[in-house]
Design a protein around this motif. Structure first.
Motif, PDB file in Angstrom:
ATOM      1  N   ARG A  53       0.819  -1.210   0.000  1.00  0.00           N
ATOM      2  CA  ARG A  53       0.000   0.000   0.000  1.00  0.00           C
ATOM      3  C   ARG A  53       0.858   1.267   0.000  1.00  0.00           C
ATOM      4  O   ARG A  53       0.379   2.336  -0.369  1.00  0.00           O
ATOM      5  CB  ARG A  53      -0.956   0.000   1.185  1.00  0.00           C
ATOM      6  CG  ARG A  53      -2.116  -0.975   0.997  1.00  0.00           C
ATOM      7  CD  ARG A  53      -2.837  -1.194   2.292  1.00  0.00           C
ATOM      8  NE  ARG A  53      -3.536  -0.004   2.700  1.00  0.00           N
ATOM      9  CZ  ARG A  53      -4.839   0.187   2.497  1.00  0.00           C
ATOM     10  NH1 ARG A  53      -5.557  -0.738   1.921  1.00  0.00           N
ATOM     11  NH2 ARG A  53      -5.422   1.292   2.877  1.00  0.00           N
ATOM     12  N   ASN A  56       1.662   2.133  -3.935  1.00  0.00           N
ATOM     13  CA  ASN A  56       0.752   2.879  -4.819  1.00  0.00           C
ATOM     14  C   ASN A  56       0.082   4.043  -4.088  1.00  0.00           C
ATOM     15  O   ASN A  56      -0.932   4.552  -4.514  1.00  0.00           O
ATOM     16  CB  ASN A  56      -0.286   1.957  -5.459  1.00  0.00           C
ATOM     17  CG  ASN A  56      -1.258   1.388  -4.462  1.00  0.00           C
ATOM     18  OD1 ASN A  56      -1.061   1.525  -3.264  1.00  0.00           O
ATOM     19  ND2 ASN A  56      -2.312   0.786  -4.944  1.00  0.00           N
ATOM     20  N   LEU A  58      -1.651   4.265  -1.498  1.00  0.00           N
ATOM     21  CA  LEU A  58      -2.970   4.100  -0.892  1.00  0.00           C
ATOM     22  C   LEU A  58      -2.921   4.452   0.593  1.00  0.00           C
ATOM     23  O   LEU A  58      -3.930   4.770   1.201  1.00  0.00           O
ATOM     24  CB  LEU A  58      -3.438   2.651  -1.079  1.00  0.00           C
ATOM     25  CG  LEU A  58      -4.932   2.448  -1.278  1.00  0.00           C
ATOM     26  CD1 LEU A  58      -5.457   3.318  -2.400  1.00  0.00           C
ATOM     27  CD2 LEU A  58      -5.233   1.004  -1.560  1.00  0.00           C
ATOM     28  N   LEU A  61      -4.351   7.696   2.405  1.00  0.00           N
ATOM     29  CA  LEU A  61      -5.696   7.838   2.968  1.00  0.00           C
ATOM     30  C   LEU A  61      -5.687   7.745   4.481  1.00  0.00           C
ATOM     31  O   LEU A  61      -6.611   8.192   5.145  1.00  0.00           O
ATOM     32  CB  LEU A  61      -6.615   6.738   2.422  1.00  0.00           C
ATOM     33  CG  LEU A  61      -6.862   6.739   0.921  1.00  0.00           C
ATOM     34  CD1 LEU A  61      -7.657   5.526   0.522  1.00  0.00           C
ATOM     35  CD2 LEU A  61      -7.587   8.002   0.516  1.00  0.00           C
ATOM     36  N   ALA A  86      -3.325  10.272  -7.198  1.00  0.00           N
ATOM     37  CA  ALA A  86      -4.220   9.643  -8.173  1.00  0.00           C
ATOM     38  C   ALA A  86      -3.456   9.191  -9.413  1.00  0.00           C
ATOM     39  O   ALA A  86      -3.719   8.127  -9.973  1.00  0.00           O
ATOM     40  CB  ALA A  86      -5.324  10.626  -8.566  1.00  0.00           C
ATOM     41  N   ALA A  89      -1.534   6.075  -8.472  1.00  0.00           N
ATOM     42  CA  ALA A  89      -2.424   4.915  -8.349  1.00  0.00           C
ATOM     43  C   ALA A  89      -2.837   4.400  -9.722  1.00  0.00           C
ATOM     44  O   ALA A  89      -3.069   3.206  -9.901  1.00  0.00           O
ATOM     45  CB  ALA A  89      -3.659   5.291  -7.540  1.00  0.00           C
ATOM     46  N   GLN A  90      -2.910   5.313 -10.690  1.00  0.00           N
ATOM     47  CA  GLN A  90      -3.279   4.871 -12.039  1.00  0.00           C
ATOM     48  C   GLN A  90      -2.147   4.063 -12.671  1.00  0.00           C
ATOM     49  O   GLN A  90      -2.398   3.105 -13.395  1.00  0.00           O
ATOM     50  CB  GLN A  90      -3.629   6.096 -12.878  1.00  0.00           C
ATOM     51  CG  GLN A  90      -4.306   5.781 -14.190  1.00  0.00           C
ATOM     52  CD  GLN A  90      -3.384   6.024 -15.355  1.00  0.00           C
ATOM     53  OE1 GLN A  90      -2.830   7.097 -15.503  1.00  0.00           O
ATOM     54  NE2 GLN A  90      -3.229   5.009 -16.183  1.00  0.00           N
ATOM     55  N   MET A  94      -3.821  -2.027  -8.464  1.00  0.00           N
ATOM     56  CA  MET A  94      -3.878  -2.953  -7.329  1.00  0.00           C
ATOM     57  C   MET A  94      -5.120  -3.832  -7.422  1.00  0.00           C
ATOM     58  O   MET A  94      -6.197  -3.369  -7.794  1.00  0.00           O
ATOM     59  CB  MET A  94      -3.903  -2.167  -6.028  1.00  0.00           C
ATOM     60  CG  MET A  94      -3.703  -3.018  -4.809  1.00  0.00           C
ATOM     61  SD  MET A  94      -3.207  -1.976  -3.429  1.00  0.00           S
ATOM     62  CE  MET A  94      -2.933  -3.168  -2.175  1.00  0.00           C
ATOM     63  N   SER A 113     -12.105   2.577 -15.466  1.00  0.00           N
ATOM     64  CA  SER A 113     -10.713   3.019 -15.295  1.00  0.00           C
ATOM     65  C   SER A 113     -10.150   3.575 -16.593  1.00  0.00           C
ATOM     66  O   SER A 113      -9.254   4.414 -16.572  1.00  0.00           O
ATOM     67  CB  SER A 113      -9.842   1.895 -14.744  1.00  0.00           C
ATOM     68  OG  SER A 113     -10.168   0.680 -15.334  1.00  0.00           O
ATOM     69  N   LEU A 116     -11.272   7.068 -16.612  1.00  0.00           N
ATOM     70  CA  LEU A 116     -10.511   7.876 -15.662  1.00  0.00           C
ATOM     71  C   LEU A 116      -9.263   8.459 -16.310  1.00  0.00           C
ATOM     72  O   LEU A 116      -8.808   9.526 -15.947  1.00  0.00           O
ATOM     73  CB  LEU A 116     -10.095   7.037 -14.453  1.00  0.00           C
ATOM     74  CG  LEU A 116     -11.127   6.832 -13.359  1.00  0.00           C
ATOM     75  CD1 LEU A 116     -10.530   6.034 -12.231  1.00  0.00           C
ATOM     76  CD2 LEU A 116     -11.639   8.162 -12.827  1.00  0.00           C
TER      77      LEU A 116
END
Lengths: 255, 243
Positions: A53, A56, A58, A61, A86, A89-90, A94, A113, A116
């Motif tokens: 985590r 990427n 995450l 958060l 963001a 993460a793209q 995951m 996605s 996105l």
């Protein structure tokens, strides 16, 4: 030998991670090479999920998240302020432990996605959806009812849908966080086959607590224990000739 | 199960509609006096006042509900739950929401009926806002919190920005719960409005020659004591919520 010439896509140096006051990861240093499967094994609560985590972003958060050390993605600091989480993460997708399809149709799930990253033409979306579903080996099972709800799919199909959805975002790296944990035994070989096929185009990071699975799918493996990276090296060496006593105990099932 | 719910809801709707039509058509002629009640206020009076007030109230009501939902999303999605901003705002909302709505009604009655000559718009709006907003924010917060974290994470992991996650996933998932909260709040506000109108009409008829009031005084005492108890309860809730 070839792998030693290529530059690492991810370079982690002396990574420490805290959630609040408790330290989850301690002094991790390793490289992830492109077009390889890197597996992380270890008992539960050893920090495997926390580690991926971080990769990427995450963990952004979580307000209690704090880290020291370096994470370089293509020689660039992954946590540099000008890089948006963001965007990261793209590029670093995951797949989670539990399949989490959105409450939309199969088509819309995968197209989400792609949308996105700014793709709007429907013919382009159609090709991306088909390609992604084929790569996730789900196309043959669902192409007749692409526009029905994803709830009707079985657990294993939902997980493969999540893989297709992650692939439609065109990532460089794809992280699998214990993807077989909630699937039945028949689905596991399918998923492992997908991982093997994806290896030629993507860099894969595979987290599992099943030793044999790691031995089957990965090229490089790392053994995490209590937040420490006890050993990191070629899978064959880790499983047949481990250097550390703890790795040996874990691999042989004594830990 | 679904069918039974549907039947029950349609019966409730029909009953409401019939009651509304009866009130609209036949309410004008009935007076309390005919039913053996003292003094003169009729339902007609309350009906006229109700209409006047509804015209004013609906825009304020809608505006404050939209604002409350926006505030709740801001609180839950953009502020860190342990941060000082969240703590201050959320604490105030808990305190405001735990005061019985009747007290807001009485306060409003005191200010916009008895203090000003012809009910100023500002006080009117303030009463509705106080009645509606804290509770709507609270129920919306609960609805947002009930959305599974994994859905959010799945969307974030695909590279969705925060506002997209909210619009595409959190809001659709929380929608029904948000709506039920809003309707509970509206019904409560309307009940209080009705009560106030009855009191207003009643007092208009009985207070012809400079009688004194004790409603405002007792309302303030009530308000203060309830404020005290709600501060206490929110303090206790905060204590138990922290791990």
């Amino acid at each position: 030998m070839q792998s030693q010439k290529t530059d690492p896509i991810l370079h982690i140096h002396d990574l420490n991670v805290w959630y609040g006051k408790s330290q989850i990861l301690k002094n991790l240093t390793f490289d992830v090479l492109p077009r390889q499967v890197t597996a992380f094994i270890g008992p539960s609560n050893s920090g495997k999920t926390t580690l991926v985590r971080c990769l990427n972003r995450l963990n952004d958060l979580n307000v209690n998240f704090r880290y020291t050390g370096k994470i370089l993605y293509k020689d660039e600091n992954l946590y540099a302020p000008q890089l948006k989480a963001a965007k990261i993460a793209q590029q670093i997708g995951m797949v989670f432990q539990k399949p989490i399809p959105f409450r939309k149709s199969i088509y819309e799930n995968v197209a989400y996605s792609a949308r996105l990253r700014g793709i709007k033409q429907s013919d382009q979306l159609d090709t991306i959806v088909e390609e992604s579903l084929r790569k996730a080996q789900l196309w043959d099972e669902v192409y007749k009812h692409l526009h029905t709800s994803s709830d009707a799919l079985s657990n294993g199909q939902q997980q493969r849908l999540c893989i297709a959805r992650a692939l439609a975002g065109d990532p460089e790296i794809l992280i699998f966080d214990e993807p077989c944990e909630q699937l039945d035994a028949a689905e596991t070989p399918k998923l492992e086959a997908i991982v093997q096929n994806l290896k030629s185009h993507y860099t894969l990071i595979f987290v599992t607590n099943k030793r044999r699975q790691a031995a089957r799918v990965s090229d490089v493996a790392g053994f995490l224990y209590n937040g420490e990276l006890v050993e990191f090296g070629q899978t064959e060496q880790i499983f047949t000739n481990p250097i550390d006593k703890r790795t040996e105990n874990y691999v042989t099932g004594r830990l | 199960m679904k069918r039974a719910e549907l039947i029950f809801q349609s019966i409730a709707l029909i009953t409401l509609a019939v009651a509304f039509i009866l009130f609209w058509n036949f309410g004008k002629g009935v007076s309390f006096a005919e039913n053996g009640l003292p003094s003169g206020p009729t339902v007609t009076d309350s009906y006229v006042v109700l209409q006047e007030n509804l015209n004013r109230m609906i825009p304020i009501l809608l505006g404050s509900i939209l604002l409350s939902v926006a505030i709740a999303f801001y609180l839950e999605e953009y502020l860190a739950r342990t941060g000082w901003k969240y703590q201050i705002i959320a604490r105030q909302i808990i305190i405001l929401a735990s005061i019985p709505s009747l007290l807001y009604g009485l306060l409003g009655l005191y200010f916009f009926v008895f203090q000003s000559k012809k009910g100023s718009f500002f006080i009117h709006a303030l009463t509705v806002v106080l009645l509606v907003m804290p509770r709507t924010i609270q129920s919306t917060q609960m609805a947002i919190r009930s959305v599974d974290i994994s859905i959010r994470e799945a969307a974030f992991a695909l590279g969705a920005k925060r506002w997209r996650v909210i619009i595409d996933h959190v809001f659709p998932h929380a929608f029904s719960v948000i709506m039920s909260g809003i309707f509970t709040v509206i019904s409560r506000a309307l009940a209080i409005a009705a009560l106030i109108i009855v009191v207003y009409v009643w007092t208009k008829h009985t207070l012809q020659s400079g009688d004194t009031f004790y409603i405002p005084g007792s309302a303030i005492v009530l308000l203060l004591s309830s404020l005290l108890s709600s501060v206490l309860s929110s303090f206790l809730e905060a204590k138990t919520n922290w791990d």
